[in-house]
Structures are given as C-alpha cells and as structure tokens.
Motif scaffolding. Structure first.
Motif, PDB file in Angstrom:
ATOM      1  N   ARG C 153      -7.036   0.885 -47.990  1.00  0.00           N
ATOM      2  CA  ARG C 153      -5.889   1.767 -48.099  1.00  0.00           C
ATOM      3  C   ARG C 153      -4.676   1.042 -48.648  1.00  0.00           C
ATOM      4  NH1 ARG C 153      -3.181   5.358 -43.477  1.00  0.00           N
ATOM      5  NH2 ARG C 153      -2.745   3.273 -42.726  1.00  0.00           N
ATOM      6  N   ASN C 154      -4.498  -0.154 -48.207  1.00  0.00           N
ATOM      7  CA  ASN C 154      -3.371  -0.925 -48.715  1.00  0.00           C
ATOM      8  C   ASN C 154      -3.460  -1.096 -50.223  1.00  0.00           C
ATOM      9  OD1 ASN C 154      -2.466  -1.116 -46.183  1.00  0.00           O
ATOM     10  ND2 ASN C 154      -2.824  -3.323 -45.914  1.00  0.00           N
ATOM     11  N   ARG C 166       7.047   2.060 -61.724  1.00  0.00           N
ATOM     12  CA  ARG C 166       7.080   1.354 -63.009  1.00  0.00           C
ATOM     13  C   ARG C 166       6.571   2.261 -64.100  1.00  0.00           C
ATOM     14  NH1 ARG C 166      10.008  -1.012 -60.652  1.00  0.00           N
ATOM     15  NH2 ARG C 166      10.255  -3.244 -60.234  1.00  0.00           N
ATOM     16  N   ASN C 175       2.400  -6.037 -62.279  1.00  0.00           N
ATOM     17  CA  ASN C 175       2.494  -5.857 -60.831  1.00  0.00           C
ATOM     18  C   ASN C 175       1.142  -5.572 -60.196  1.00  0.00           C
ATOM     19  OD1 ASN C 175       5.335  -6.195 -59.967  1.00  0.00           O
ATOM     20  ND2 ASN C 175       5.676  -4.662 -61.582  1.00  0.00           N
ATOM     21  N   TYR C 182      -2.286 -10.724 -54.122  1.00  0.00           N
ATOM     22  CA  TYR C 182      -1.881 -10.593 -52.724  1.00  0.00           C
ATOM     23  C   TYR C 182      -3.035 -10.066 -51.876  1.00  0.00           C
ATOM     24  CZ  TYR C 182      -0.012  -7.514 -49.005  1.00  0.00           C
ATOM     25  OH  TYR C 182       0.204  -6.829 -47.845  1.00  0.00           O
TER      26      TYR C 182
ATOM     27  N   GLU D 142      13.608  -8.255 -60.236  1.00  0.00           N
ATOM     28  CA  GLU D 142      13.318  -6.856 -60.520  1.00  0.00           C
ATOM     29  C   GLU D 142      12.052  -6.383 -59.811  1.00  0.00           C
ATOM     30  OE1 GLU D 142      13.140  -4.215 -64.580  1.00  0.00           O
ATOM     31  OE2 GLU D 142      13.645  -6.352 -64.703  1.00  0.00           O
ATOM     32  N   ASN D 143      11.056  -7.252 -59.784  1.00  0.00           N
ATOM     33  CA  ASN D 143       9.767  -6.837 -59.242  1.00  0.00           C
ATOM     34  C   ASN D 143       9.533  -7.253 -57.795  1.00  0.00           C
ATOM     35  OD1 ASN D 143       8.683  -5.491 -61.557  1.00  0.00           O
ATOM     36  ND2 ASN D 143       8.564  -7.511 -62.546  1.00  0.00           N
ATOM     37  N   LEU D 146       9.856  -4.417 -55.334  1.00  0.00           N
ATOM     38  CA  LEU D 146       8.710  -3.515 -55.433  1.00  0.00           C
ATOM     39  C   LEU D 146       7.531  -4.053 -54.635  1.00  0.00           C
ATOM     40  CD1 LEU D 146       7.487  -1.022 -57.090  1.00  0.00           C
ATOM     41  CD2 LEU D 146       6.513  -2.778 -58.561  1.00  0.00           C
ATOM     42  N   LEU D 147       7.224  -5.315 -54.854  1.00  0.00           N
ATOM     43  CA  LEU D 147       6.085  -5.911 -54.161  1.00  0.00           C
ATOM     44  C   LEU D 147       6.351  -6.018 -52.666  1.00  0.00           C
ATOM     45  CD1 LEU D 147       5.319  -8.563 -56.887  1.00  0.00           C
ATOM     46  CD2 LEU D 147       3.757  -6.736 -56.156  1.00  0.00           C
ATOM     47  N   GLN D 149       8.116  -4.073 -50.918  1.00  0.00           N
ATOM     48  CA  GLN D 149       7.944  -2.746 -50.328  1.00  0.00           C
ATOM     49  C   GLN D 149       6.480  -2.442 -50.064  1.00  0.00           C
ATOM     50  OE1 GLN D 149      10.103  -0.570 -53.261  1.00  0.00           O
ATOM     51  NE2 GLN D 149      11.863  -0.198 -51.891  1.00  0.00           N
ATOM     52  N   ILE D 150       5.664  -2.823 -51.022  1.00  0.00           N
ATOM     53  CA  ILE D 150       4.227  -2.620 -50.835  1.00  0.00           C
ATOM     54  C   ILE D 150       3.744  -3.390 -49.609  1.00  0.00           C
ATOM     55  CG2 ILE D 150       1.948  -3.090 -51.822  1.00  0.00           C
ATOM     56  CD1 ILE D 150       3.138  -2.570 -54.571  1.00  0.00           C
ATOM     57  N   MET D 151       4.188  -4.636 -49.533  1.00  0.00           N
ATOM     58  CA  MET D 151       3.739  -5.465 -48.419  1.00  0.00           C
ATOM     59  C   MET D 151       4.214  -4.901 -47.082  1.00  0.00           C
ATOM     60  SD  MET D 151       4.532  -9.045 -50.288  1.00  0.00           S
ATOM     61  CE  MET D 151       3.433  -9.714 -51.547  1.00  0.00           C
ATOM     62  N   ARG D 153       5.054  -1.910 -46.352  1.00  0.00           N
ATOM     63  CA  ARG D 153       4.371  -0.669 -46.041  1.00  0.00           C
ATOM     64  C   ARG D 153       2.948  -0.932 -45.591  1.00  0.00           C
ATOM     65  NH1 ARG D 153       3.686   4.504 -49.852  1.00  0.00           N
ATOM     66  NH2 ARG D 153       2.443   2.951 -50.949  1.00  0.00           N
ATOM     67  N   ASN D 154       2.302  -1.839 -46.257  1.00  0.00           N
ATOM     68  CA  ASN D 154       0.940  -2.153 -45.865  1.00  0.00           C
ATOM     69  C   ASN D 154       0.881  -2.616 -44.419  1.00  0.00           C
ATOM     70  OD1 ASN D 154       0.149  -1.485 -48.362  1.00  0.00           O
ATOM     71  ND2 ASN D 154      -0.358  -3.558 -49.058  1.00  0.00           N
ATOM     72  N   LEU D 155       1.805  -3.497 -44.082  1.00  0.00           N
ATOM     73  CA  LEU D 155       1.819  -4.010 -42.724  1.00  0.00           C
ATOM     74  C   LEU D 155       1.989  -2.872 -41.719  1.00  0.00           C
ATOM     75  CD1 LEU D 155       1.740  -6.388 -40.866  1.00  0.00           C
ATOM     76  CD2 LEU D 155       4.202  -6.700 -41.198  1.00  0.00           C
ATOM     77  N   ASP D 157       1.600   0.398 -42.117  1.00  0.00           N
ATOM     78  CA  ASP D 157       0.490   1.342 -42.122  1.00  0.00           C
ATOM     79  C   ASP D 157      -0.751   0.742 -41.477  1.00  0.00           C
ATOM     80  OD1 ASP D 157       2.129   3.098 -43.331  1.00  0.00           O
ATOM     81  OD2 ASP D 157       1.185   3.008 -45.307  1.00  0.00           O
ATOM     82  N   HIS D 183      -2.333 -10.242 -43.866  1.00  0.00           N
ATOM     83  CA  HIS D 183      -1.046  -9.974 -44.477  1.00  0.00           C
ATOM     84  C   HIS D 183      -0.319 -11.277 -44.812  1.00  0.00           C
ATOM     85  CE1 HIS D 183       3.278  -8.738 -44.229  1.00  0.00           C
ATOM     86  NE2 HIS D 183       2.815  -7.869 -45.081  1.00  0.00           N
TER      87      HIS D 183
END
Lengths: 193, 193, 193, 193
Positions: C153-154, C166, C175, C182, D142-143, D146-147, D149-151, D153-155, D157, D183
């Motif tokens: 899911r991640n 993006r 990305n 990651y 810039e990125n 973004l990354l 946020q993904i991390m 959120r993953n944690l 979730d 993670h």
DNA sequence: TATGAATGAGTGTTCATTCAT
DNA sequence: GATGAATGAACACTCATTCAT
C-alpha cells in the motif's frame, strides 16, 4: 425562461405572502406554499435559497425603510411645548408613501415576523416611541412607561390597521389624520401641564 | 391518589401557562412542560388528552366568562348622551374581578389562540365593540367602522398590556382608569356633537 | 454538430475531473459540473447517461490498463535472488507512460472509487502485490502478509502521491526512482537472507 | 431504564461504528444506522443530539489523545545524528497503549472523518511529520517535501493498518517494531550523510 | 398506575434525473 | 437538439402521541 422564472417567482411570492399574513412565518410550511402555488417543494428552491430568504424577499425593502425611519425618529424629541408632537411624522408625505408602497412587507414585519430576523422590529419601535412619550406623562414614573407603551403600540397598530384596510392613498391619509387626532387627544388627557 | 392527581394537574397547568405565555404555544413542547412540572410525558396524557386540550384547560373558564361579557355587552347601547360610555364597563368591579381572576387565561386567548377554537374571540370582541362605537363617530360611514375597530382594539390590547404587567389589583385598577381616560378623550375628538 | 458534441464532451469531462479530484465524487453536483463546463444540465445527459457513467468515462481507460498490468504482474514472481524485485516494474517505461497518460483516471480510481464498480481495484492491487512480497519476508507467516500489505500500500500510495503533485514526466520519473529506493531499502530490512 | 438506555446506546454506537468505518461519515445515513440497530430514526435522538455528536462520541477521546501526541511531537526535533529518530515515539508504551485503547476512534479519524471536525487531523499529522523529515533528506528542496510527505503518510497509514488487523497488544507491538524498521531503513536510503 | 422508550409524520433542504418546450 | 423547469426521493432533525413495562 426569463418569463417563466419571473412568473413562477411572482406566483410563489404572492401565495407565500398570503399564507405568511394569514398564519405567520412559523406556522406556514414550504409544503403549503408549494401546494398553493402549484409547484413542487423542490421548485421553491429554484427561486429562493431558503424559507427565510423567501420571507425576507417580501420584507427586506420595508424593513430597511422602517429602520431608516427609526433612526430619524430616534434623533427627534417629542416636545409637547411645540404643539406638534413628532409622532406626527406619520402625516408626512414621505412616510405615507412608504406605508403605501411597503404595505404588505410592513404587515408581515408587524404581525407575523416571529421566528425571523425582524421579530424585534415592532417591539423595538414601540419601546423607542414609548421612551419618548413616557417623560411627558403626568403619572408616577413607575406607571408612565406602562401607559406610554400602550400608547405607542396603539399608534403603531392603528397605522397598521389602516394600511390593512385601505388601498387608496387619500383614504389612508384621511384616516391616518383621524388616528393621530384620536391619539393626540388621548395622550393630552394624561400630559403634564 | 386523587390528591396527587390534582396536585400534578395543578403543577402541570401552572408550568404550561408560564411556558405558553413566555414562548408561545407552538414553541413550547410537551417535553418542556413535563420537565418543568416534574412529571413524565406519560402523566401529561393521563391528565390531558392532548396538547390542545391542555391549552383549553387553561383558557376555557376565561373564554366562557368573556363570552358571557360579550353577550351582555351586545345588548347595551353605547350612548354618548348619557355621558358615560359603556366601554367604561371595564371599570366595573365585576369586570375587573374577571380580569384579575382570569388574567392568564385571557392573556392566552388574546395572544396565543391562533389555530385554536378561540382564535375568533379577540377579533369578535373587537368587532362587537367597534360596531357600537362606529355610529357615534363624526366620520362618514365607510371609515367610521375602520376607526372604531382601531379604537376597540386599542382598548382591548391596552387592557391586556396592563394585565400582563401589573400584578396588584390596585395597580391594575389605577392604570385601567388612566387607559380609559386616554381612550375616552381620544374618542371624544371624533365624536358627533 | 459531431464536432460540437465532441467538444462539449471534452469540456464536461475535464471539468468533472477537476471537481471530482478537488471535492470528491459525492460532494460534486452535476449542477456544478454543468456550470463550470458552460453547458446545461440537460446536455450532460445527452453525453452521459448518469453521474456514475460520467465517472466511469473518466476512469474506464485507466481501469482497463490497470487491470492489464495486474494480470501481467500476477504472472511474475518477485524474486529477491535476481537482485531486481519486480515491483521495480514501476520504473519501466511502459508503466511510467501509463501512469502519466492515465494520471487523473488513476487518481480517481485510487481516491474516489468508493461506491463505484472500481472500489475493489486499489485493494485488489494491494493484495496482489502483498501476496508476492509476503513469502520473501523473514517474518512468521501470520504477520508477513500484514507487513506485506503495508508495504504494497505504501508503494502504491506513494506513486499516487507523486502523480498528484508532479506534472513533468522527468519529475515523476525522478521521484518514482527515489520512492522505489526508499521502498526497496525498507523492504530489505525485513527480507529473508 | 438506565439499563435500556445504556444497552440501546451501545447497540447504536456499535452499528454506527461499523457503518462509519465501512462507508464513511457522509455516506452513512441515520436511516441506515437506525435500521441496523433495530430502532427508529427518532430513537437515535434519545441518545445523541445529532449525527455529528454520534460520530464524536466515537472519536472524541481518540482525537484528544492524538492532539496531545501531536503537541508533544511538534516540540521534538528529528535528529538523525542521535541514531534514534523521534518517530520512534510509536514504540513507546504510552503511545502503544493509546493506539490499542483508541483503536476504532483512530481508525474513524484517520480514514472516514470527511465532513466532520476531524477531517484535517490526519493531513495535519502528516504535514507536521513531513516538515520534520524533509530537511534531513539528501534531495533538492523542491522534492524533499514531496518525499517526506510520502514517508510520513506511509508511517501513519502503516500504524493504522496494523491497528486494524491485530487485536493482541503483543502482535501490535511486534509489527509496529517491524514497520519502524522498514520505515527507518527506507528513509536511511535517502538521508544526507 | 406511572414511566419514558418508541414511533412516524412532518419540517426545511439538496440533488440526480426527467421531460416539455 | 438543447435547455432548464420540475420532480421526488432522500437527508438530518423535531415532536406530539402511543404503549409495553
């Protein structure tokens, strides 16, 4: 389409006015209005965003002019010495025009506005006028406000009653004059000498 | 148990009266009444068959006496020649007693009867009194009824206003007298000579 | 007329897409779409038989390609021994092309499909990927699926997040690569040796 | 009576929880809840003053504890130098207790709170954590957000997913540990040296 | 008998869908 | 064909009334 919208609007406003005048705001349901106007409940919302807005459509103009009048009245003093009391403002052309033009709006505000943003307008007017009249009365302070309230209310309700029953400007005018005569004389009986 | 029932009845009636007068009939729920009276909603229905019935319980007696007064008044003529107008009936001990004894019932009838079987009582009274006053006025027939209605209504509303705001019989009486003075003088201004 | 229709269709789809993504499917009314697209509500129904149909029009293509990808993925094994895990399929040009081309359809499927025929697509993808990952984990069977689901899911949500933020293909690609790095490293920590 | 009320409350809360979890707040109607709970729509209001309140009854406690956690987290810095990242707060007994005790409330807040006062809690948490992680990443500014946020959120979730699928504290704990391992290692791959 | 749980019709309001023009 | 007026079912919520306990 424009035609229709205007026509339906008019029909709805007209039936709503009747019902609001007859039953008051709270006791009139949108169901009733829709049925009388021959449209569905949903259609009401094509023309008006809410029940309240529908009521305000019928009263906003009258309320605005009434408030303006109130502001002007607030500044004046009711001086028995001058021989003319300022509540005789009701005889001015300007006010009479307003009364005639805003007839139904005023009736709604004065008699059926419970539950709307205008429910305090009539009491407010009465209190303001009563506050002007009370000091003039030859009655102990405790009771003068009570009597002044009665007088103020009588005057206002009298105006409303005339409005309700006379369509012609000259009839309205003539009866307003008589009402003021009646009211002035009545008050005189309790004035400080 | 009879005692208890009577007591509960009384408490319920008393609280209902307060609430109806304060908030109006529609805006008062049986829940509120039950809570204030400290009984269950079920008990309300043991004493009264419906919300309307509860209202009538609070107003029937006043309505009956009011109707009786109306009948008697109907028979009388308001003769300016006598010097005493019959609306001065409001100064009679009998009427004042009624006003004091039925105070709250009368207030309910006069202010909250819309939609009930008594909704025509106030208008009826006004019409009857107006019918007596009208012929006396030095105004063309068409308008005399209108003015008479205003006068009649003012008188009645004035009485109600006093009732609402004065608890002591002597205060009620004193202010009724002033009201009548105000009203009589006002009317005089429009009387036929 | 064909032209016009095609043009309108396109405009409607485009505005619906924006609104669905911004406000969600449920909170977007056909009224809003019609207004934004500058067409009448009636026209909406000439192009699409229902609101749901409109949603499918925006997602069918993406859904089909996604399903195809799923089928292909299902056949592959995720073999850690090869040094390249097959979830690195996300780096393949073919998949990236699909992501970029179906961007908005995929976002809708991933975020707004509740209550539609595609509501099981995201969970289905996750389950499938998880089923591949689980056996590789150095964790007892009972828990490996749970962790694999989280990982799957991640990964998917990460891809979606990148797509959402993006616009430029090269940014997306860069990305995605970082996300995979990651993700791969994270997974490595729990791999069987 | 007390018994009943508690029982009905419980039944309603339980069914509401199921439905909210399955369909979300907006898509769950009181009608559905009433039917599932085997009571009438009206009865819902005996226990809860509104649909919102019913939802908050299921989430307030979790929300309060979550906010408290957020405040504490906000104060901390995520320092890679220490070797322990503060998101490892998720391993503390205190946090794990909260997760276990507030399980369903947290799930509702995290997954189905759209349309309620808690709809911004999850995004807020993610943003806060992302703001901590971003500066640590060896990626252009810039990125990195973004990354991050993904991390983040993953944690979050991932924690939610574990909560959803593991009832036993020791299983929750064990899997949280694995999630953090996954993670942490994942993040490491993108850390500044 | 007294209670308050339970009901159901009614309120204002929204919106996908249909259909006369 | 295109329009937007019209509908009606659904929503959250209220309350007088009933009835099992």
């Amino acid at each position: 389409m424009q035609d229709w919208k205007e026509e339906a609007r008019h029909k709805i406003l007209s039936e709503a006015q009747h019902l609001f005048l007859e039953r008051g705001y709270d006791r009139t349901s949108l169901q009733m209005i829709a049925e009388k106007a021959g449209v569905s409940k949903g259609s009401l919302y094509r023309c008006f965003t809410s029940k309240e807005e529908l009521f305000y459509e019928l009263t906003d103009s009258a309320a605005a002019r009434l408030k303006a009048l109130l502001v002007r009245l607030r500044g004046k003093r009711f001086d028995p010495a001058t021989g003319r009391r300022e509540y005789q403002i009701f005889e001015s052309e300007e006010v009479i025009s307003m009364l005639l033009e805003e007839k139904y709006g005023l009736l709604l505000i004065m008699e059926q506005a419970q539950g709307t943003r205008y429910e305090d307008l009539r009491p407010g007017m009465i209190d303001m006028m009563a506050a002007k009249i009370a000091p003039m009365l030859a009655v102990d302070e405790e009771n003068s406000l009570l009597l002044a309230q009665i007088m103020a209310r009588n005057l206002i309700d009298g105006v409303v009653h005339i409005l309700k029953n006379r369509l012609q400007p000259r009839d309205v005018r003539a009866n307003l004059q008589r009402l003021l005569e009646y009211h002035t004389r009545g008050i005189d009986s309790l004035l400080k000498k």
